[in-house]
Design a protein around this motif. Structure first.
Motif, PDB file in Angstrom:
ATOM      1  N   LEU A   1     -10.042 -13.963 -10.437  1.00  0.00           N
ATOM      2  CA  LEU A   1     -10.423 -14.337 -11.799  1.00  0.00           C
ATOM      3  C   LEU A   1     -11.290 -13.261 -12.424  1.00  0.00           C
ATOM      4  CD1 LEU A   1     -10.867 -16.379 -14.166  1.00  0.00           C
ATOM      5  CD2 LEU A   1     -12.687 -17.413 -12.751  1.00  0.00           C
ATOM      6  N   PHE A   2     -10.930 -12.875 -13.660  1.00  0.00           N
ATOM      7  CA  PHE A   2     -11.744 -11.935 -14.444  1.00  0.00           C
ATOM      8  C   PHE A   2     -12.207 -12.668 -15.692  1.00  0.00           C
ATOM      9  CE2 PHE A   2     -13.306  -8.443 -16.779  1.00  0.00           C
ATOM     10  CZ  PHE A   2     -13.449  -7.354 -15.922  1.00  0.00           C
ATOM     11  N   LEU A   3     -13.532 -12.659 -15.923  1.00  0.00           N
ATOM     12  CA  LEU A   3     -14.155 -13.388 -17.034  1.00  0.00           C
ATOM     13  C   LEU A   3     -14.737 -12.398 -18.044  1.00  0.00           C
ATOM     14  CD1 LEU A   3     -16.003 -15.659 -14.531  1.00  0.00           C
ATOM     15  CD2 LEU A   3     -14.380 -16.600 -16.187  1.00  0.00           C
ATOM     16  N   ILE A   4     -14.368 -12.556 -19.323  1.00  0.00           N
ATOM     17  CA  ILE A   4     -14.795 -11.619 -20.370  1.00  0.00           C
ATOM     18  C   ILE A   4     -15.643 -12.324 -21.421  1.00  0.00           C
ATOM     19  CG2 ILE A   4     -14.019 -10.048 -22.196  1.00  0.00           C
ATOM     20  CD1 ILE A   4     -11.434  -9.637 -20.548  1.00  0.00           C
ATOM     21  N   CYS A   5     -16.802 -11.792 -21.716  1.00  0.00           N
ATOM     22  CA  CYS A   5     -17.678 -12.169 -22.837  1.00  0.00           C
ATOM     23  C   CYS A   5     -17.948 -13.682 -22.895  1.00  0.00           C
ATOM     24  CB  CYS A   5     -17.100 -11.637 -24.149  1.00  0.00           C
ATOM     25  SG  CYS A   5     -18.307 -11.610 -25.503  1.00  0.00           S
ATOM     26  N   HIS A   6     -17.263 -14.424 -23.744  1.00  0.00           N
ATOM     27  CA  HIS A   6     -17.486 -15.863 -23.881  1.00  0.00           C
ATOM     28  C   HIS A   6     -17.261 -16.567 -22.538  1.00  0.00           C
ATOM     29  CE1 HIS A   6     -17.888 -19.475 -26.446  1.00  0.00           C
ATOM     30  NE2 HIS A   6     -17.014 -20.026 -25.612  1.00  0.00           N
TER      31      HIS A   6
ATOM     32  N   ALA B   1     -22.672  -7.381 -16.480  1.00  0.00           N
ATOM     33  CA  ALA B   1     -21.550  -7.593 -15.558  1.00  0.00           C
ATOM     34  C   ALA B   1     -22.066  -8.175 -14.256  1.00  0.00           C
ATOM     35  CB  ALA B   1     -20.790  -6.295 -15.284  1.00  0.00           C
ATOM     36  N   ILE B   2     -21.257  -9.070 -13.661  1.00  0.00           N
ATOM     37  CA  ILE B   2     -21.611  -9.715 -12.403  1.00  0.00           C
ATOM     38  C   ILE B   2     -20.405  -9.704 -11.465  1.00  0.00           C
ATOM     39  CG2 ILE B   2     -22.213 -11.915 -11.280  1.00  0.00           C
ATOM     40  CD1 ILE B   2     -23.845 -12.640 -13.740  1.00  0.00           C
ATOM     41  N   ARG B   3     -20.679  -9.349 -10.214  1.00  0.00           N
ATOM     42  CA  ARG B   3     -19.712  -9.550  -9.150  1.00  0.00           C
ATOM     43  C   ARG B   3     -20.008 -10.951  -8.600  1.00  0.00           C
ATOM     44  NH1 ARG B   3     -14.890  -8.653  -7.391  1.00  0.00           N
ATOM     45  NH2 ARG B   3     -15.061  -6.426  -7.891  1.00  0.00           N
ATOM     46  N   PHE B   4     -19.255 -11.958  -9.080  1.00  0.00           N
ATOM     47  CA  PHE B   4     -19.493 -13.341  -8.680  1.00  0.00           C
ATOM     48  C   PHE B   4     -19.087 -13.574  -7.216  1.00  0.00           C
ATOM     49  CE2 PHE B   4     -19.013 -13.560 -13.301  1.00  0.00           C
ATOM     50  CZ  PHE B   4     -20.069 -14.379 -13.666  1.00  0.00           C
ATOM     51  N   SER B   5     -17.998 -12.947  -6.818  1.00  0.00           N
ATOM     52  CA  SER B   5     -17.526 -13.045  -5.436  1.00  0.00           C
ATOM     53  C   SER B   5     -16.541 -11.900  -5.224  1.00  0.00           C
ATOM     54  CB  SER B   5     -16.835 -14.391  -5.176  1.00  0.00           C
ATOM     55  OG  SER B   5     -15.587 -14.451  -5.849  1.00  0.00           O
ATOM     56  N   GLU B   6     -15.966 -11.810  -4.055  1.00  0.00           N
ATOM     57  CA  GLU B   6     -14.978 -10.761  -3.807  1.00  0.00           C
ATOM     58  C   GLU B   6     -13.780 -10.902  -4.742  1.00  0.00           C
ATOM     59  OE1 GLU B   6     -13.687 -10.029   0.145  1.00  0.00           O
ATOM     60  OE2 GLU B   6     -15.693 -10.129   1.004  1.00  0.00           O
ATOM     61  N   GLU B   7     -13.508 -12.127  -5.190  1.00  0.00           N
ATOM     62  CA  GLU B   7     -12.321 -12.377  -6.014  1.00  0.00           C
ATOM     63  C   GLU B   7     -12.636 -12.607  -7.486  1.00  0.00           C
ATOM     64  OE1 GLU B   7     -12.014 -13.402  -1.852  1.00  0.00           O
ATOM     65  OE2 GLU B   7     -13.154 -14.508  -3.377  1.00  0.00           O
ATOM     66  N   ILE B   8     -13.898 -12.844  -7.831  1.00  0.00           N
ATOM     67  CA  ILE B   8     -14.260 -13.198  -9.215  1.00  0.00           C
ATOM     68  C   ILE B   8     -15.231 -12.161  -9.772  1.00  0.00           C
ATOM     69  CG2 ILE B   8     -15.222 -14.970 -10.722  1.00  0.00           C
ATOM     70  CD1 ILE B   8     -14.548 -17.039  -8.545  1.00  0.00           C
ATOM     71  N   PHE B   9     -14.888 -11.640 -10.939  1.00  0.00           N
ATOM     72  CA  PHE B   9     -15.706 -10.609 -11.596  1.00  0.00           C
ATOM     73  C   PHE B   9     -15.811 -10.953 -13.076  1.00  0.00           C
ATOM     74  CE2 PHE B   9     -16.762  -6.472 -13.395  1.00  0.00           C
ATOM     75  CZ  PHE B   9     -17.641  -5.953 -12.442  1.00  0.00           C
ATOM     76  N   GLY B  10     -16.936 -10.600 -13.686  1.00  0.00           N
ATOM     77  CA  GLY B  10     -17.089 -10.887 -15.112  1.00  0.00           C
ATOM     78  C   GLY B  10     -17.904  -9.840 -15.829  1.00  0.00           C
ATOM     79  N   THR B  11     -17.579  -9.650 -17.116  1.00  0.00           N
ATOM     80  CA  THR B  11     -18.316  -8.711 -17.960  1.00  0.00           C
ATOM     81  C   THR B  11     -18.706  -9.373 -19.279  1.00  0.00           C
ATOM     82  OG1 THR B  11     -16.308  -7.839 -19.037  1.00  0.00           O
ATOM     83  CG2 THR B  11     -17.042  -6.738 -17.019  1.00  0.00           C
ATOM     84  N   GLN B  12     -19.912  -9.040 -19.761  1.00  0.00           N
ATOM     85  CA  GLN B  12     -20.315  -9.454 -21.100  1.00  0.00           C
ATOM     86  C   GLN B  12     -19.628  -8.584 -22.157  1.00  0.00           C
ATOM     87  OE1 GLN B  12     -22.850 -12.000 -22.557  1.00  0.00           O
ATOM     88  NE2 GLN B  12     -21.166 -11.335 -23.826  1.00  0.00           N
ATOM     89  N   PHE B  13     -19.376  -7.321 -21.801  1.00  0.00           N
ATOM     90  CA  PHE B  13     -18.697  -6.403 -22.717  1.00  0.00           C
ATOM     91  C   PHE B  13     -17.180  -6.607 -22.638  1.00  0.00           C
ATOM     92  CE2 PHE B  13     -19.394  -4.184 -18.669  1.00  0.00           C
ATOM     93  CZ  PHE B  13     -18.133  -3.691 -18.377  1.00  0.00           C
ATOM     94  N   HIS B  14     -16.451  -5.831 -23.423  1.00  0.00           N
ATOM     95  CA  HIS B  14     -15.001  -5.984 -23.525  1.00  0.00           C
ATOM     96  C   HIS B  14     -14.279  -4.793 -22.881  1.00  0.00           C
ATOM     97  CE1 HIS B  14     -14.768  -9.532 -26.186  1.00  0.00           C
ATOM     98  NE2 HIS B  14     -15.987  -9.142 -26.524  1.00  0.00           N
ATOM     99  N   PRO B  15     -13.895  -4.911 -21.604  1.00  0.00           N
ATOM    100  CA  PRO B  15     -13.218  -3.797 -20.939  1.00  0.00           C
ATOM    101  C   PRO B  15     -11.782  -3.595 -21.427  1.00  0.00           C
ATOM    102  CG  PRO B  15     -13.217  -5.708 -19.518  1.00  0.00           C
ATOM    103  CD  PRO B  15     -14.060  -6.064 -20.713  1.00  0.00           C
ATOM    104  N   GLU B  16     -11.265  -4.572 -22.159  1.00  0.00           N
ATOM    105  CA  GLU B  16      -9.882  -4.492 -22.651  1.00  0.00           C
ATOM    106  C   GLU B  16      -9.752  -3.723 -23.962  1.00  0.00           C
ATOM    107  OE1 GLU B  16     -11.449  -8.102 -24.948  1.00  0.00           O
ATOM    108  OE2 GLU B  16     -11.903  -6.972 -23.126  1.00  0.00           O
TER     109      GLU B  16
END
Length: 277
Positions: free
Chosen positions: A100-105, A194-209
């Motif tokens: 899972l990749f989580l972006i901003c909101h 940005a947070i590495r939540f787990s080995e499989e889950i990552f998230g960013t407040q910014f927009h890497p896309e």
């Protein structure tokens, strides 16, 4: 030959947004380059209350979106919380992992759901191409491996993640891997980016896309333009517009983070499928 099932979660609540267009483009490039089958399905989470069954997909990308990340009594909110919970628990107890990749909101929603810190409204709206600084853990983060420190990304937010609960994050095995720029003249805590939540889950407040074309489209919005001028000044705004295509800024960030996430997730998934045969 295996198959990767990719779910894209649109969190824009029926607002026009460049982010989903960019996410879909990156996903299609991933599919076109792959030597395995890739199915891509989009879900309109907030507007149509559509939510993927986490059993049916391998990889999820959840977009940014407008408005408050705090609950407002909508049906999709509990379904999204259950979605986060299901993926987390599935990964704890199963060899076939979900990515899972989580972006901003979506990043803010996850921060609230896992009670990781203070997700609050900023004093002013932030928009622009901002420097993102790696933490010590971020310097070891493989998604950032080919990016300088700081690297640059599109920032577009009315809310922020501050005052992280370090004890809770450590207990859950989560790591802060990036923060916003240092502002010595402003006595405010630096937001988590940005947070590495787990080995499989990552998230960013910014927009890497984000890409230059989408950024220019967003700058047509008066609110975005005014926010960028307020943050950087008119001279910096004009310079940013002039240098939007710089290969070492958002073009580099877009080419690295999400593509590396997708490729790494696919390799892990397919490797696991082979080992289970």
């Amino acid at each position: 030959m295996g198959k990767i099932r990719l779910a894209l979660l649109d969190m824009n609540n029926n607002h026009i947004n460049q982010g989903m267009k960019n996410i879909l483009e990156i996903s299609e490039v991933f599919r076109n380059k792959a030597d395995f089958d890739v199915d891509i399905t989009c879900f309109d989470v907030r507007y149509k209350n559509e939510m993927p069954d986490f059993h049916d997909f391998d990889i999820f990308i959840s977009s940014g979106g407008p408005g408050t990340p705090h609950r407002g009594g909508y049906a999709w909110e509990q379904r999204y919380a259950d979605f986060l919970d299901n993926i987390w628990n599935h990964n704890l107890h199963n060899k076939d992992k979900k990515f899972l990749f989580l972006i901003c909101h979506s990043f803010q929603l996850a921060g609230i759901y896992w009670k990781l810190g203070n997700i609050c409204k900023r004093k002013s709206y932030s928009f622009g191409v901002m420097p993102i600084h790696k933490t010590e853990d971020g310097k070891k983060e493989f998604l950032f491996q080919n990016l300088p420190d700081p690297f640059y990304a599109v920032d577009s937010r009315a809310f922020q993640f501050i005052e992280p609960d370090d004890e809770r994050m450590q207990k859950l095995g989560m790591k802060i891997v990036a923060k916003e720029k240092v502002r010595p003249h402003i006595h405010l805590e630096r937001a988590v980016m940005a947070i590495r939540f787990s080995e499989e889950i990552f998230g960013t407040q910014f927009h890497p896309e984000a890409d230059p074309e989408g950024m220019m489209e967003n700058l047509k919005d008066t609110k975005n333009k005014e926010a960028m001028i307020e943050n950087f000044g008119m001279e910096k705004y004009l310079e940013t517009v002039d240098r939007m295509d710089d290969p070492d800024k958002i073009v580099l960030t877009q080419s690295q983070i999400l593509p590396r996430f997708l490729n790494h997730a696919a390799q892990r998934i397919l490797k696991n499928e082979i080992s289970l045969c």
